[in-house]
Every structure is written in C-alpha cells, then in structure tokens.
Design a protein around this motif. Structure first.
Motif, PDB file in Angstrom:
ATOM      1  N   ASP A 198     -18.097  33.866 -19.380  1.00  0.00           N
ATOM      2  CA  ASP A 198     -18.215  33.075 -18.150  1.00  0.00           C
ATOM      3  C   ASP A 198     -19.387  32.101 -18.221  1.00  0.00           C
ATOM      4  O   ASP A 198     -19.406  31.079 -17.546  1.00  0.00           O
ATOM      5  CB  ASP A 198     -18.393  34.001 -16.933  1.00  0.00           C
ATOM      6  N   ILE A 199     -20.380  32.471 -19.027  1.00  0.00           N
ATOM      7  CA  ILE A 199     -21.559  31.618 -19.111  1.00  0.00           C
ATOM      8  C   ILE A 199     -21.381  30.530 -20.162  1.00  0.00           C
ATOM      9  O   ILE A 199     -22.041  29.497 -20.124  1.00  0.00           O
ATOM     10  CB  ILE A 199     -22.807  32.477 -19.466  1.00  0.00           C
ATOM     11  N   GLN A 200     -20.422  30.716 -21.077  1.00  0.00           N
ATOM     12  CA  GLN A 200     -20.317  29.839 -22.235  1.00  0.00           C
ATOM     13  C   GLN A 200     -20.090  28.382 -21.829  1.00  0.00           C
ATOM     14  O   GLN A 200     -20.766  27.488 -22.306  1.00  0.00           O
ATOM     15  CB  GLN A 200     -19.191  30.323 -23.151  1.00  0.00           C
ATOM     16  N   ASP A 238     -24.427  26.012 -11.217  1.00  0.00           N
ATOM     17  CA  ASP A 238     -23.101  25.797 -11.824  1.00  0.00           C
ATOM     18  C   ASP A 238     -22.383  24.635 -11.160  1.00  0.00           C
ATOM     19  O   ASP A 238     -21.748  23.807 -11.827  1.00  0.00           O
ATOM     20  CB  ASP A 238     -22.263  27.068 -11.715  1.00  0.00           C
ATOM     21  N   ASP A 239     -22.481  24.559  -9.817  1.00  0.00           N
ATOM     22  CA  ASP A 239     -21.828  23.459  -9.097  1.00  0.00           C
ATOM     23  C   ASP A 239     -22.430  22.121  -9.496  1.00  0.00           C
ATOM     24  O   ASP A 239     -21.728  21.109  -9.626  1.00  0.00           O
ATOM     25  CB  ASP A 239     -21.961  23.664  -7.590  1.00  0.00           C
ATOM     26  N   LEU A 240     -23.746  22.093  -9.678  1.00  0.00           N
ATOM     27  CA  LEU A 240     -24.413  20.861 -10.055  1.00  0.00           C
ATOM     28  C   LEU A 240     -23.933  20.368 -11.414  1.00  0.00           C
ATOM     29  O   LEU A 240     -23.653  19.173 -11.613  1.00  0.00           O
ATOM     30  CB  LEU A 240     -25.930  21.071 -10.081  1.00  0.00           C
ATOM     31  N   LEU A 257     -28.205  10.797 -12.441  1.00  0.00           N
ATOM     32  CA  LEU A 257     -29.486  11.503 -12.418  1.00  0.00           C
ATOM     33  C   LEU A 257     -29.541  12.514 -11.280  1.00  0.00           C
ATOM     34  O   LEU A 257     -30.114  13.600 -11.417  1.00  0.00           O
ATOM     35  CB  LEU A 257     -30.620  10.483 -12.283  1.00  0.00           C
ATOM     36  N   LYS A 258     -28.921  12.179 -10.157  1.00  0.00           N
ATOM     37  CA  LYS A 258     -28.920  13.076  -9.005  1.00  0.00           C
ATOM     38  C   LYS A 258     -28.226  14.395  -9.330  1.00  0.00           C
ATOM     39  O   LYS A 258     -28.599  15.451  -8.807  1.00  0.00           O
ATOM     40  CB  LYS A 258     -28.223  12.383  -7.831  1.00  0.00           C
ATOM     41  N   HIS A 259     -27.230  14.338 -10.203  1.00  0.00           N
ATOM     42  CA  HIS A 259     -26.473  15.544 -10.550  1.00  0.00           C
ATOM     43  C   HIS A 259     -26.884  16.107 -11.906  1.00  0.00           C
ATOM     44  O   HIS A 259     -26.115  16.841 -12.527  1.00  0.00           O
ATOM     45  CB  HIS A 259     -24.971  15.234 -10.525  1.00  0.00           C
TER      46      HIS A 259
END
Length: 829
Positions: free
Chosen positions: A158-160, A62-64, A252-254
């Motif tokens: 929460d997943i949406q 999620d943070d990514l 690309l890293k994220h």
C-alpha cells in the motif's frame, strides 16, 4: 475558462465525476489556476525577498501526492494540445515560403519570416519539455525496479505507490524550461507586426483568407478536429507563456515541503515570475501616459543604474520617456512595490559626457576583493544546501541567497565602472554610473536619439508619472546573476580572447577594444586592449584572459581616440553568445562587425574548476628590471607591451623630432612613466600620450638598459664579434642573421620589432637628424653586453655599435611576430 473545460473532459474520460463550476468557486485549486493575472505584483529586489507561495496545509499526505500527480498529468495533456496547435500553425509555413519565390506570392519572404518568427523555436522548446515530462510520468520511470522491490518489502504494497510518487522528480525539467523562456521574448516583441500582416493579407488576398479562417487541429485524446483561425493560433503562444507562473504555483502548492522538487520549483517560480513580469511590463510600455496639457508621453527604456551625488551613491531605477529622464527609488511598502521620485531632466538640449571611473584606493580595492571572495563562498554553500533538497535547509538556503544578493548589489553599486554625466540647459546636472561600457553605450545612444527628436518640454506631473512607473516599467530587477540557478547552459573556466586587428575606420585614430563578459562577479569581468598606433587599420594582437563563472555572453565595444587625446568616441558594439556545447579548446578566429568597424579576434575556452578568488586585490607584476621572457610570458605575447606602446607613441609624434633617442627627456617624467608601467599599465599608456616625446623614448631606452640580462644574450657576444671580422659582406650578413635566428623567441622578435622601428626613424633623418649609425650608437650598449667587463671597453663598444648597425642595414631582415602562432580550428566571418 477553456482550460477548465479541458480539465472536465479529461476527468470524464477517466470515469471521474467532476464537481460543477459552482461547487468549484470556493476551491483553492480553481482560485490558483484561474486567478486574475494582472493582480500579480512583483516585490522589490532590494528588500528582503518575499516568501514564496507556501504549501497549503492538508489532512493527508497521500491526498497531496495524488493531487500532485493529477496536476502533472494535466500539465502534460495541456502541453500536448499546445504542441498540436503550434504544429498546425506551422503547417502552411513551408508552402507560403515556396510560393514567395513565384510570380504570384501569397506573402513575401520577409512577411513569412515575420509571421512565423520564433514559432519553430517555441515548438522545439515545448516538444523537448513535453517529451521529458512524459518520460518521467511513465510508471516504470518513477522509481527503479530494485527501489520499488525494496520499498515493497520494507513498507508493504500500500505504501509502494505513494513512495514511488514521492520519489518522482520533475523540478529540474521545469527549471530547465524556465531558463529557456527567453525564446518567447522575440515572439512577443514581434507579435503585433505578425498580426498586422495576417490581417492585411486576409483583406487583400482571398487565398490567404480561406487558409487563415479554416485551420484544423486535433484536440484531446480522441483527436477530434477543432477549427481555428490563423490569428487565434498566433495568439496561443502569448496566452501560454503568461500562464506559466500560475502552472508552477499550482504544482508547488501540491508538492510536499520535504519533496526533492520543493526548492527547485520555488527557484523556477522565482525566475518565471521575474521574466513574465518583465514581459507584462514591456507589453504595456507603448501605453501612453497623459500629461497635464493633453500631450502623450511614452516610456522608451528603463533599467537600473548607480546615481552619484555629493554624499554618496545608490542603486536607482532610471526611466527614459519621450521627453525626459526620470530617476526613481524602488521601495516596498508591505507587499506592494512603489516608486519614490528622485530627480528628472528634460531631454531638450541635454548634453552627455562619459568617462571611465578612476581606480579606487588600495583599501577600497581590498574591500572589493574580500566581497568577491565572500560571494564565492556563499555560492559554494548555497549549492551544497540545494543538493540536499530538504525542507529543513530551506531557511538556510533563503538566508544564503539574501546574503548573496546583498553582496552582488554592493558590488554593482561600488565597483569602479563608467560614468555618464548629464547636463541640462536649465543648469541642473546629474551623474550616473553604468555597470559596463556596453550598457553605457546603449543608454547613450537611446538618450541622444530621443533628445534629437524632442523639440519641446512639457512640465510633468511628477506624482502621477512616478506612480505610473510600476505599470510601465520594462525592467523590474537589477542585473543580478545570483537569481540564476541553472548553470548547465553557462561556461566555467578560462576564456582566452586575442584581439588582433580592425578595419573600416574612415579616419586615422588610436583605438582600443573593451571586452566584457557576464556571469558571477567573482573575477574581473572587463578588460581592454592597449591604445593602438594612430592608423585606419589598428592592430593589437593582445591576449586578454578571463576567469569566468556562469558566463553566457561576450560584449565588445570599439572606442577611438582623436589625435589630440581630447575625445573618446564609441564607434560600435557587438555581442557574442558563448554556447558551452559549441565552445572550443582550440583557437577559433572570428570577425565581428562593430558598427562601421570589423574587428578580428581569436577565442579559446578551457573548462576547468576555478580556484576561489583571492581576498587580496590583484597587484600588477612589474616590468622594469624583470627578465624579458618573464614579462612576455605574463602578458602572453612575444613583444612586451611596454616596448610596443613606447614605439607606437614615438612613431605617432616623434619621427619629426630632432634628436629623437639622442636627446634625453626629463628625468622626473621618465621615472613617473617607469612607476606607472610597474603598477598600472592603463595609467602608463594614458601618460604616454601627454608627456614630452623625448620622455617616451627615454623610457624605452631605460627599459632595455635595466634588463637583468641583455636582449642579445652575453653568450653570443664572442660569436657576433667573430662574425664582424668576416671579410665577405654576404657571408657576414648570413652569419649575423643565423645568429639572430638562434636567439630565444621573445628576444628575437623584440629585437626585430625594435630594428624595424629604428629603420623607420632613420627614413626621416633629414628631419630628426638620426641616421642608422646614430641610432646604433644609442642602442648598441643597451642591447648587447660582453659576458665579462674588461678594462679596455672601447673595443667592446665598437662591437656593440657595429652589430646593431649591421642588423639595421640588412636587406632581408625578417618581420617580428607579436604573438605566438595560434592553432586555429576554423574560421568564422
């Protein structure tokens, strides 16, 4: 650190407390965005492609995804600011252009064009990218409503948002943008000239200095006005393009490995790295290299060629300096690209000779055909895997790409091409092969121009010069099409080119036009017309058909040949851009300037899916003992090439030959020409120029004699015989012409072409002793045959001879058409 300040302002605007610069020192994000650009080193394309930047390991997906959205929004903000700066830079352009036509111009029209060169195009490029990215980042665009409702029901609210962010795809936008970075090439090459004009005008014109020192641009969400100088704004595009790789690397890293954008962004990073590395090296090409005696040496041109030597041939990197040619091998030691010295030649007294390479053996042609077929299969498989967009297939994609690259490099190295022989006054010689005649001409001109300016040779420090190649090179990759992935801007299908005529030659000569296309080398990419007759206005009317995949440009090279067939000279060259949005299904007539010569051609493009290339080499269809309409249809003409070639050669050097068409040439030479026309048309045309002219005339007679069906159909024998009995000469001529018009198109135009030729032969009867009656006697039995052979053939022979004789005497004999009438859509000059 200006971009860093912009990021801080952006976070503050949204109530986010940013970390300090000191706290960010160890941050991966800071290191990625503000890494030293000059430390980036490309890898050798001849080795295994180095791994692309991998996605960092993170604790929370999620943070990514959230960081990915922050990066994307930051890119959008930066794009909007850059667009504002470009608009500000363009603000005075209209006024300066209008003032250029007055009595007190600030800048001349040429100076305005130089200062603002390519800037409107850059503005349009980034405006399109910015608009598309903004549309994608709108919440309602992330995922369609039904998909959002389905995700909400299945996985909870929460997943949406997380799934919606994962669904967002922008990789195609970046790939499209990267494939248009070539717009920056012209701006970068022109940048120094533009700055020089700005600086000089600021010193000489107070009005311009006032303008150039107070350019105001809105910046940030609150539209705060920022003051720039003209020169500072002019530097913005240069600064912007050099950061493209870093932006893509950061995005690309994220991006998660299983994200749909992962593979696309890696491809975009690969392409932009290649482009920007070339730009970086090209921008340094004017840096001079210090020699051992204090003189300065500069790099003028470089590129990949095939170096030919006794034990084989290899792909090498060739460097043209102000005083020498240097050939080096590109290697990779670990992750560091290096060059190893191969050979060098001083430019002083360097002599050049070029020629087309001979066709390879049938076994080697078979290997080339199989390699092309394999490349086509690899491309199909690669496209199929790319559609999946899953990390699980990344390794497979990478393997396929490497195999694809290996196949294309093999073709570049082994496919027959053009050779350039280099002979030094020291006695050393080297031979290189170029991938196209267009490339060869560019190299030849550059070397000859510099060798003419070079007066002395300074022995180089080969170790230091070879070591400096990494920093000075302009081209870092072979001309591989496999690294291009965006095919939306390419054409795929059949490209028809009819080379019609040329004008502008200063002296009579035979000539041909070499036509080349770029794109994938699954099919033949180079064809050329036959040699024209000896003239100042050569005419071919010859159709060349290309099966093209990924083509973007058409290259034309005009080559003349002197009367003794001892020297081929490249007169000029030109490039036509193939724009799929403006291509046409109807014929379009174009006049191209190739140096001193203007060539007229017609082009037609028909898009369609291509059949896989055959794994067997193409075999030329025979022309002897084949129905003439079949030969003409295969060549897309109304008069077969063999007839035109033999006629033109007879007219070039046989009109003064006593007994031409009556005296037979050597049987061995005639049979050799017959075999060449059946197997290799280019070789046959070459042979025509060297054999005895009576062998040429004998080959033409043999062609008509061995037609399965005569040129004048047997069904017309009786009607023509009856027409001969008409007493009134005017009615007889009208009847004969009517019967001629009834012939099939190919038969009629071939006969007319031959008749006009024979009349030109008869015009020189005082020298060649061949009157119209003699020529009719020679050709009558070959061109006209009775439907059924009879015992008394004397009457039949008389009919055959009299028919041709009367046609030769017709005062209003129509001209022949060489090709079918084209439905031309429009005319370009």
């Amino acid at each position: 650190m200006e971009l860093y300040r912009e990021a801080i302002d952006y976070l503050n605007a949204y109530g986010i407390s940013p970390v300090t610069e000191e706290e960010m020192v160890d941050s991966d994000l800071l290191q990625d965005v503000f890494a030293e650009e000059t430390e980036w080193v490309s890898h050798s394309p001849l080795q295994t492609e180095p791994g692309l930047p991998s996605t960092p390991t993170i604790d929370s997906p999620d943070d990514l995804l959230q960081k990915r959205m922050v990066v994307l929004k930051g890119i959008l903000i930066s794009e909007e600011i850059y667009l504002t700066e470009l608009e500000t830079l363009l603000t005075p352009m209209k006024a300066l252009r209008a003032a250029a036509g007055t009595s007190q111009p600030v800048l001349s029209t040429e100076q305005v064009q130089t200062v603002f060169y390519q800037i409107p195009e850059l503005r349009d490029l980034h405006k399109d990218f910015c608009t598309s990215l903004r549309t994608r980042l709108q919440p309602e665009k992330v995922m369609d409503p039904q998909s959002q409702r389905d995700l909400g029901r299945e996985e909870g609210p929460d997943i949406q948002l997380n799934q919606a962010e994962h669904y967002l795809s922008v990789g195609d936008l970046f790939l499209k943008f990267v494939n248009q970075l070539g717009v920056y090439r012209g701006f970068i090459d022109n940048y120094e000239n533009a700055v020089e004009i700005v600086q000089k005008c600021m010193q000489s014109d107070q009005r311009f200095r006032t303008l150039a020192e107070s350019m105001m641009s809105s910046k940030g969400s609150d539209n705060v006005k920022t003051k720039y100088t003209f020169e500072a704004l002019l530097y913005k595009p240069l600064d912007r393009v050099m950061k493209t790789t870093l932006v893509l690397h950061d995005l690309l890293k994220h991006t998660p490995p299983d994200h749909p954008d992962s593979i696309t962004l890696q491809e975009a990073l690969r392409l932009t790295s290649s482009f920007l590395s070339g730009v970086n090296e090209r921008s340094q090409c004017k840096r001079s290299v210090m020699l051992s005696r204090g003189e300065r040496r500069q790099l003028l041109r470089d590129g990949f060629v095939v170096d030919v030597f006794e034990s084989g041939h290899n792909l090498r990197h060739l460097f043209l300096y102000t005083d020498m040619l240097l050939c080096a091998k590109l290697t990779s030691a670990g992750r560091q690209a290096q060059y190893r010295f191969c050979w060098y030649l001083p430019l002083v007294g360097l002599k050049l000779h070029w020629a087309a390479e001979n066709l390879p053996s049938s076994e080697y042609q078979m290997k080339i055909s199989k390699t092309r077929a394999k490349m086509h299969q690899l491309k199909q498989a690669l496209q199929q895997h790319m559609k999946g967009g899953k990390v699980s297939v990344f390794c497979a994609v990478d393997r396929l790409r490497r195999k694809f690259e290996e196949c294309e490099i093999w073709l570049l190295t082994n496919t027959p091409s053009f050779t350039l022989e280099l002979h030094s006054t020291s006695g050393k010689s080297h031979t290189i092969r170029l991938f196209s005649l267009f490339d060869l001409n560019e190299w030849k001109e550059a070397i000859e121009k510099q060798s003419g300016n070079c007066i002395e040779t300074v022995p180089p420090d080969l170790l230091s010069v070879t070591g400096s190649c990494i920093k000075l090179r302009m081209t870092q990759q072979p001309p591989l099409n496999c690294i291009r992935s965006n095919e939306s801007a390419n054409i795929c299908g059949s490209l028809y080119v009819i080379v019609q005529s040329a004008c502008g030659l200063q002296h009579p000569s035979s000539a041909y036009v070499c036509v080349e296309v770029d794109g994938f080398e699954f099919y033949e990419r180079r064809k050329q017309t036959c040699l024209s007759a000896f003239s100042v206005t050569p005419q071919w009317d010859e159709e060349l058909v290309f099966q093209v995949d990924g083509a973007q440009q058409l290259f034309l090279v005009f080559v003349s040949q002197n009367e003794n067939d001892t020297q081929h000279d490249i007169v000029g060259r030109a490039v036509l851009n193939l724009d799929p949005d403006n291509m046409f299904k109807k014929w379009k007539k174009v006049t191209c300037s190739l140096g001193q010569v203007d060539v007229t051609l017609s082009i037609k493009y028909v898009p369609h899916p291509l059949e896989p290339p055959s794994s067997s080499p193409l075999v030329q269809e025979p022309v002897f003992c084949v129905p003439i309409e079949q030969v003409a249809m295969h060549e897309s003409v109304l008069v077969p090439h063999i007839v035109r070639s033999c006629v033109e050669e007879v007219e070039r050097r046989g009109l003064n030959e006593e007994g031409i068409y009556r005296i037979s040439g050597a049987s061995s030479e005639i049979q050799a020409l017959k075999h060449a026309f059946n197997t290799n048309y280019r070789e046959a045309v070459s042979k025509l120029r060297s054999v005895d002219v009576n062998a040429v005339s004998g080959t033409l007679k043999l062609y008509f004699r061995e037609l399965p069906l005569p040129l004048i159909p047997c069904e017309q024998f009786k009607e023509l015989s009856d027409a001969l009995d008409i007493a009134d000469p005017y009615l007889r001529a009208d009847s004969m012409l009517t019967l001629l018009q009834d012939l099939p198109d190919v038969n009629r135009n071939t006969l007319l072409f031959l008749l006009h030729h024979l009349r030109r032969v008869a015009e020189r009867k005082e020298e060649n002793k061949m009157s119209l009656s003699n020529l009719a006697t020679v050709f009558g039995p070959s061109l006209l045959r009775p439907p059924v052979a009879r015992v008394d053939i004397s009457q039949e022979v008389e009919v055959q001879v009299q028919v041709i004789f009367l046609y030769l005497q017709c005062q209003n004999l129509p001209e022949a058409l060489l090709t079918k009438h084209l439905d031309i859509d429009e005319l370009e000059t």
